[in-house]
Design an enzyme around this catalytic site. Structure first.
Site, PDB file in Angstrom:
ATOM      1  N   CYS A 178      63.463  86.909 169.531  1.00 41.31           N
ATOM      2  CA  CYS A 178      63.748  88.234 168.973  1.00 41.31           C
ATOM      3  C   CYS A 178      64.028  88.039 167.490  1.00 41.31           C
ATOM      4  O   CYS A 178      63.501  87.112 166.877  1.00 41.31           O
ATOM      5  CB  CYS A 178      64.915  88.895 169.708  1.00 41.31           C
ATOM      6  N   ARG A 179      64.864  88.854 166.923  1.00 40.14           N
ATOM      7  CA  ARG A 179      65.187  88.738 165.505  1.00 40.14           C
ATOM      8  C   ARG A 179      66.112  87.555 165.244  1.00 40.14           C
ATOM      9  O   ARG A 179      65.845  86.725 164.392  1.00 40.14           O
ATOM     10  CB  ARG A 179      65.813  90.037 164.995  1.00 40.14           C
TER      11      ARG A 179
END
Length: 126
Positions: A87-88
């Site tokens: 993800c981020r």
């Protein structure tokens, strides 16, 4: 006294067993090695907008924050391959790994997410 001690040890044992994660965290280099193997599937669990801003080549996008995450993920992910999840920053992907691992997927989480990936000058695509 022995009974009390036994109960306390049993509670600690159950608590630690329930708190164990059932996936692996790897750094950027370990993740890069994993996804170089064509038997791994790369899963980006960010939003569609984040994905479109730049992602790891070949990644499948299924937003973990959507209520139907598991249903969509199970529809596109094979159970016989390792799922390389990011993800981020690594928090949402850890959540996704927990959910998928509970469904018998073998998952690996990218520590630090795509931010760490970019910091190490690894390639992304749009």
């Amino acid at each position: 006294m022995k009974k009390i001690l036994t109960c306390i040890l049993a509670v600690f044992g159950l608590t630690s067993a329930c708190g164990q994660k059932n996936y692996e965290d790897v750094n950027v280099n370990g993740f890069a090695e994993l996804i170089a193997d064509t038997s791994a599937v790369v899963l980006d669990v960010r939003t569609a907008d984040e994905f479109n801003d730049g992602h790891i080549a070949g990644a499948v996008n299924v937003d973990v924050r959507q209520g139907d995450f598991l249903q969509k993920a199970k529809a596109v992910l094979p159970t016989d391959k390792t799922i390389a999840v990011y993800c981020r920053s690594g928090k949402r992907s850890a959540n996704a790994c927990s959910q998928l691992s509970a469904e018998n997927y073998k998952c690996v989480n990218l520590e630090g997410g795509i931010l760490a990936w970019i910091d190490e000058k690894k390639p992304t695509v749009k």
